[in-house]
Design an enzyme around this catalytic site. Structure first.
Site, PDB file in Angstrom:
ATOM      1  N   LYS A  66       5.421  -4.207  -5.626  1.00 22.30           N
ATOM      2  CA  LYS A  66       6.880  -4.148  -5.667  1.00 22.30           C
ATOM      3  C   LYS A  66       7.497  -4.325  -4.292  1.00 22.30           C
ATOM      4  O   LYS A  66       8.549  -4.917  -4.135  1.00 22.30           O
ATOM      5  CB  LYS A  66       7.316  -2.814  -6.266  1.00 22.30           C
ATOM      6  N   GLU A  98      15.058 -16.942 -12.905  1.00 20.64           N
ATOM      7  CA  GLU A  98      14.681 -15.527 -13.007  1.00 20.64           C
ATOM      8  C   GLU A  98      13.947 -15.250 -14.322  1.00 20.64           C
ATOM      9  O   GLU A  98      12.966 -14.510 -14.344  1.00 20.64           O
ATOM     10  CB  GLU A  98      15.951 -14.661 -12.873  1.00 20.64           C
ATOM     11  N   HIS A 115      14.547 -35.546 -15.161  1.00 22.49           N
ATOM     12  CA  HIS A 115      13.883 -36.126 -13.994  1.00 22.49           C
ATOM     13  C   HIS A 115      12.440 -35.637 -13.860  1.00 22.49           C
ATOM     14  O   HIS A 115      11.882 -35.686 -12.773  1.00 22.49           O
ATOM     15  CB  HIS A 115      14.670 -35.795 -12.722  1.00 22.49           C
ATOM     16  N   ARG A 172       3.493   0.017  -5.046  1.00 21.48           N
ATOM     17  CA  ARG A 172       3.285  -0.615  -3.744  1.00 21.48           C
ATOM     18  C   ARG A 172       1.942  -1.342  -3.657  1.00 21.48           C
ATOM     19  O   ARG A 172       1.643  -1.990  -2.654  1.00 21.48           O
ATOM     20  CB  ARG A 172       3.343   0.448  -2.632  1.00 21.48           C
ATOM     21  N   ASN A 190      -0.983   1.502   5.895  1.00 17.70           N
ATOM     22  CA  ASN A 190      -0.196   0.505   5.166  1.00 17.70           C
ATOM     23  C   ASN A 190       0.316  -0.473   6.209  1.00 17.70           C
ATOM     24  O   ASN A 190       1.065  -0.095   7.091  1.00 17.70           O
ATOM     25  CB  ASN A 190       0.947   1.231   4.445  1.00 17.70           C
ATOM     26  N   GLY A 191      -0.127  -1.747   6.131  1.00 17.19           N
ATOM     27  CA  GLY A 191       0.334  -2.731   7.111  1.00 17.19           C
ATOM     28  C   GLY A 191      -0.795  -3.642   7.532  1.00 17.19           C
ATOM     29  O   GLY A 191      -1.837  -3.721   6.866  1.00 17.19           O
ATOM     30  N   LYS A 226      10.160 -13.783 -14.509  1.00 18.06           N
ATOM     31  CA  LYS A 226       9.791 -12.551 -15.238  1.00 18.06           C
ATOM     32  C   LYS A 226       8.591 -12.811 -16.135  1.00 18.06           C
ATOM     33  O   LYS A 226       7.661 -12.024 -16.203  1.00 18.06           O
ATOM     34  CB  LYS A 226      10.951 -12.046 -16.116  1.00 18.06           C
ATOM     35  N   TRP A 243      -2.947  -2.550  -1.590  1.00 16.69           N
ATOM     36  CA  TRP A 243      -2.712  -3.948  -1.942  1.00 16.69           C
ATOM     37  C   TRP A 243      -3.411  -4.737  -0.853  1.00 16.69           C
ATOM     38  O   TRP A 243      -2.995  -4.718   0.304  1.00 16.69           O
ATOM     39  CB  TRP A 243      -1.213  -4.240  -1.956  1.00 16.69           C
ATOM     40  N   GLU A 248       5.385 -13.332 -14.065  1.00 13.08           N
ATOM     41  CA  GLU A 248       4.943 -12.101 -13.399  1.00 13.08           C
ATOM     42  C   GLU A 248       4.181 -11.168 -14.327  1.00 13.08           C
ATOM     43  O   GLU A 248       3.153 -10.629 -13.956  1.00 13.08           O
ATOM     44  CB  GLU A 248       6.164 -11.307 -12.877  1.00 13.08           C
ATOM     45  N   CYS A 252       0.842  -1.185   0.000  1.00 10.41           N
ATOM     46  CA  CYS A 252       0.000   0.000   0.000  1.00 10.41           C
ATOM     47  C   CYS A 252       0.889   1.251   0.000  1.00 10.41           C
ATOM     48  O   CYS A 252       1.967   1.250   0.580  1.00 10.41           O
ATOM     49  CB  CYS A 252      -0.932   0.112   1.205  1.00 10.41           C
TER      50      CYS A 252
HETATM   51  C1  G6P Z   1       8.183  -8.547  -4.620  1.00 10.92           C
HETATM   52  C2  G6P Z   1       8.572  -7.944  -5.951  1.00 10.92           C
HETATM   53  C3  G6P Z   1       9.756  -8.701  -6.536  1.00 10.92           C
HETATM   54  C4  G6P Z   1      10.910  -8.701  -5.547  1.00 10.92           C
HETATM   55  C5  G6P Z   1      10.484  -9.256  -4.188  1.00 10.92           C
HETATM   56  C6  G6P Z   1      11.545  -9.021  -3.139  1.00 10.92           C
HETATM   57  O1  G6P Z   1       7.661  -9.807  -4.816  1.00 10.92           O
HETATM   58  O2  G6P Z   1       7.479  -7.993  -6.849  1.00 10.92           O
HETATM   59  O3  G6P Z   1      10.170  -8.077  -7.738  1.00 10.92           O
HETATM   60  O4  G6P Z   1      11.957  -9.453  -6.056  1.00 10.92           O
HETATM   61  O5  G6P Z   1       9.300  -8.605  -3.732  1.00 10.92           O
HETATM   62  O6  G6P Z   1      11.670  -7.646  -2.955  1.00 10.92           O
HETATM   63  P1  G6P Z   1      12.948  -6.909  -2.399  1.00 10.92           P
HETATM   64  O7  G6P Z   1      12.571  -5.467  -2.400  1.00 10.92           O
HETATM   65  O8  G6P Z   1      13.174  -7.450  -1.013  1.00 10.92           O
HETATM   66  O9  G6P Z   1      14.077  -7.213  -3.297  1.00 10.92           O
END
Ligand code: G6P
Length: 617
Positions: free
Chosen positions: A612, A490, A513, A27, A101-102, A494, A75, A497, A2
Site C-alpha cells: 500500500k 482506474e 487506433h 506495507r 524499512n527502506g 483495480k 516487502w 491489482e 515493510c
Molecule cells: C501503491 C498502492 C496504490 C497507490 C500508490 C500511490 O502502488 O498500492 O494503491 O495508489 O501506491 O500511493 P499513495 O499513497 O502515494 O497514494
C-alpha cells in the site's frame, strides 16, 4: 515499504507485536519475523509468508515470553523473500538484532569493507550489512548502542526506519528514521514503536512521529530521548494526541477491508467536504487554499505529481481544473517527473496527491519542485505523513484509514478535494458564472447520497451476477471519455491489482487506433457511458464493439435507453454534474473488481507483489 513494530514495557510483547504486524501488512507481506528478549536470551522466529505463517513458525520454534521485542513484515527489495532474508537480522556476535524499512543504497561497498574485516553474511539483504556496521562501530569505538547507531547511520546512503536491540542493554530500543515513517507510542511505563500508530492505538494515543534524520533512544526507566543523526543536537519532541480509534482500523463485519472501504465512501466524501463546502452560503472554505490564493491565481500552470491511483485522481483533476478554473494543468507520474530534468518555475503550483503521504517518488518530486521555487500543495490522507509535512500547504482528505491495498475511498475523496479547489479557483477567477458555481456546490453536496444509491444491495447483487459471468476472462478492456477516461484507467487498475486479470484502460475514441484488434466474443469491454460527456460518441464506440461481438458492460445514467439496447449488461448511476460523474462511475467498477477477485479466490486485501505504501523508488 515493510512494517516495523517494537514493544518495551510490562506486558507480554509477542501478542502486541503480532497484532501490530497484522495491522501493518498493508506495507508488505512477503515475509515476517519477530525477536523477543525473555530476560536472558534473544529468540528469533522468521519465515517467508504472512504474519499468520510467522505465528505457526513461532509456535514451533520459540517460547513466546518476554516483555521486549521487535517484529517486521517485509516487502522485498534486496534479496528474494525467503526465510533467511526475512527480518530481524542478527549481527555476527548475536548481540544485536535489527528490523529495517527502506534501502541502504551503499550497502555493497560497506559489505566489502566488513567482509575484509572478517564479518560474514547469511542473507542477501542490505539490512544485515547495517546491523554489522553498527556492531563494528560499537566495538571499535567502544561506544553505547545509541552512539554506534548514530555513527553508522552517518556512513549510510539511503532510506530507513530502523529499530535496533542490544542484548547487553535489554532495557532500551534505538530507533531512527530517514525517508521511512516511524512513530513512537508513549504509554504508562511502556513504549511502542511502529511504522504508523495503528499497532498501538488501543494502548495509548500519545505519539511522537520522528522527523527525517532523527533518532531516538527509547529506554524503559528514562523515556524517549530524540536527537539529530547528523549534528547530534537534542530535539524536544512534539507529542501528538491521536484521533484514530480502533473501530476505524477493524473490518467492522465486512469480509474484507476493501469492501468496507468501498461502502464507507458516502461518509468519507462527506468527511472530506465537511466544514469546507457551505453550499447554502455559496462558500468554499479551505485554509490551505485561502491562505495562498494569490499563488494559485497567479500560477502559469498547475503540475500534478502522483503515483498509481492518486495519479488517476490527478488526471480527473486536469479535466476539472481546466474546465472550471481555466488554468493549464499537467499531470505527471512522480517517478518520471523527478528524473527528467523538468521545467519548473516560481510561477508553477505543484499539487502532490498521495493517500499514504509516504510514496518515495512523490516525495522526491516535491523536493525537486521546492528546490526550483514552485509552491507545493499536498493532498494527503494520512495526517502528519512525510508528504503532508514536506509540502508548503495542503488539504487532508479525511477519508479515515485505508487498509485494503487497492485504493478506493482515497480516490473518490481525492477527487472531492480537487473539485473543491477547482471550484474555489473558478469562483475567485470569475471563470464560473455565479449560477453555475452555486449549482455545482449543491451538486457536490449531494454526491454522498448518490454514491449511497450506487451501493444498494440490488446494484451489488447485479454486479455479482455480472462478475460470475466474466470471472474467468483473461482480458478486460475499459473505455471512457473526458472526465471518465481516468475512471477507465482506474477501473482497469483495480481489476489487475486484485484479480490478476490483464486489463487495459483507454480513452474510448482511441480504441480504433489499436485495442479494437483485440475485440472478439471473449473480450468483456466495460464502457462508461453516462448521458453527459460525449454520449453520442461513446454510443458509436459501443456499436463498434458490438459489431465485433465484444461483450459490453456499460455504466450508464439512470433511465438510459440507447446504451441499454446495445449492451449485454448495464449498471446505472444517478445523474449529476458531468465533472462529478467519476465520483459515481468509479463505484461499480470497484465492486466489479472486488467480486471477481473474491470469486477467483484471490487475496483481495493483500494482492501479490503489491504494497500500500511504496517507500522505495
Ligand atoms: C501503491 C498502492 C496504490 C497507490 C500508490 C500511490 O502502488 O498500492 O494503491 O495508489 O501506491 O500511493 P499513495 O499513497 O502515494 O497514494
Amino acid at each position: 515499504m515493510c512494517g516495523i513494530v517494537g514493544y518495551l514495557g510490562h506486558r507480554e510483547a509477542y501478542p502486541i507485536i503480532v497484532k501490530g504486524l497484522k495491522r501493518l501488512e498493508y506495507r508488505g507481506y512477503d515475509s515476517a519475523g519477530i525477536a523477543l528478549f525473555d530476560g536472558s536470551d534473544l529468540k528469533v522466529a522468521k519465515t517467508k509468508g504472512k504474519v499468520v505463517d510467522l505465528e505457526e513458525r513461532a509456535a514451533q520454534e520459540i517460547t513466546k515470553d518476554g516483555t521486549i521485542g521487535i517484529g517486521h513484515t517485509r516487502w522485498a527489495t534486496h534479496g528474494v523473500p525467503n526465510d533467511v532474508n526475512s527480518h530481524p537480522h542478527y549481527s555476527n556476535s548475536g548481540e544485536l538484532v535489527i528490523i529495517h524499512n527502506g534501502i541502504i543504497e551503499n550497502y555493497e561497498p560497506l559489505k566489502k569493507e566488513l567482509i575484509n574485516r572478517g564479518y560474514t553474511f547469511k542473507s542477501d539483504t542490505d539490512t544485515e550489512v547495517l546491523v554489522n556496521l553498527i556492531e563494528d562501530v560499537k566495538k571499535n569505538e567502544e561506544v553505547k548502542l545509541g552512539k554506534a547507531v548514530q555513527i553508522a547511520l552517518n556512513q549510510v546512503v539511503g532510506a530507513y526506519a530502523i529499530a535496533v536491540f542490544d542484548k547487553a542493554k535489554p532495557d532500551e530500543i534505538v530507533v531512527a528514521r530517514l525517508g521511512s515513517p516511524l512513530a513512537i507510542g508513549i504509554g504508562e511505563n511502556e513504549f511502542f514503536i511502529a511504522s504508523d500508530a495503528s499497532p498501538f492505538i488501543e494502548y495509548t494515543n500519545k505519539t511522537i512521529y520522528l522527523e527525517d534524520e532523527e533518532m531516538a533512544v527509547v529506554r524503559l526507566a528514562k523515556g524517549v530521548k530524540v536527537r539529530k543523526i547528523h549534528d547530534d543536537s537534542l530535539v524536544d519532541p512534539y507529542i501528538q494526541e491521536l484521533q484514530l480509534n480502533l473501530e476505524q482500523i477493524e473490518k467492522g463485519g465486512y469480509d474484507h477491508f476493501m469492501l468496507k472501504e468501498i461502502y464507507e465512501q458516502p461518509e468519507a466524501i462527506k468527511d472530506t467536504y465537511r466544514g469546507r463546502l457551505l453550499a447554502d452560503e455559496g462558500i468554499i472554505r479551505m485554509a490551505g487554499v485561502d491562505d495562498n490564493i494569490q499563488k494559485f491565481l497567479n500560477a502559469d500552470r498547475i503540475i500534478v505529481v502522483a503515483c498509481g491511483t492518486s495519479w488517476h485522481a490527478g488526471l480527473v483533476a486536469e479535466y476539472i481544473f481546466e474546465n472550471l478554473a481555466r488554468v493549464p494543468v499537467e499531470v505527471e507520474y512522480a517517478s518520471e517527473f523527478r528524473y527528467r530534468n523538468p521545467v519548473i518555475t516560481k510561477k508553477d503550483v505543484v499539487i502532490a496527491i498521495s493517500q499514504s503521504g509516504e510514496t518515495a517518488d512523490t516525495l522526491a518530486a516535491i523536493k525537486l519542485a521546492k528546490q526550483n521555487g514552485a509552491f507545493v500543495f499536498g493532498v494527503c490522507n494520512v495526517v502528519g505523513s512525510s508528504i503532508a509535512r514536506e509540502t508548503d500547504a495542503g488539504a487532508y482528505t479525511h477519508a479515515g484509514p485505508e487498509i485494503g491495498v487497492a485504493s478506493t475511498k482515497a480516490f473518490t475523496t481525492q477527487i472531492t478535494i480537487l473539485s473543491l479547489i477547482a471550484l474555489r479557483l473558478g469562483e475567485a477567477k470569475g471563470t464560473l458564472s455565479k449560477s453555475d458555481y452555486h449549482y455545482y456546490l449543491r451538486e457536490l453536496e449531494l454526491i454522498p447520497e448518490k454514491v449511497a444509491q450506487t451501493l444498494t444491495e440490488a446494484t451489488n447483487q447485479h454486479i455479482i451476477t455480472i462478475s460470475e459471468e466474466y470471472k474467468d476472462a483473461s482480458n478486460f478492456l475499459y473505455l471512457g471519455r473526458g472526465y471518465n477516461f481516468p475512471v477507465a484507467l482506474e477501473g482497469a487498475l483495480k481489476l489487475k491489482e486484485i484479480s490478476y486479470i490483464h486489463a487495459e484502460g483507454y480513452p474510448a475514441a482511441e480504441m480504433k487506433h489499436g485495442p479494437i484488434a483485440l475485440i472478439d466474443e471473449q473480450m468483456p469491454v466495460v464502457v462508461i457511458a453516462t448521458r453527459k460527456g460525449h454520449y453520442e460518441k461513446v454510443v458509436s464506440n459501443i456499436q463498434e464493439i458490438k459489431s465485433r461481438a465484444g461483450k459490453i458492460i456499460a455504466v450508464v445514467t439512470e433511465g438510459d435507453q440507447a446504451v441499454k439496447e446495445l449492451s449485454d449488461h448495464v449498471i446505472e448511476v444517478p445523474e449529476t454534474f458531468e465533472a462529478f460523474t467519476p465520483l459515481l462511475t468509479t463505484i461499480p467498477l470497484q465492486l466489479l473488481s472486488y467480486h471477481i477477485a473474491v470469486m477467483r479466490g484471490c487475496n483481495v486485501d493483500q494482492p501479490r507483489n503489491l504494497a500500500k505504501s511504496v517507500t522505495v523508488e
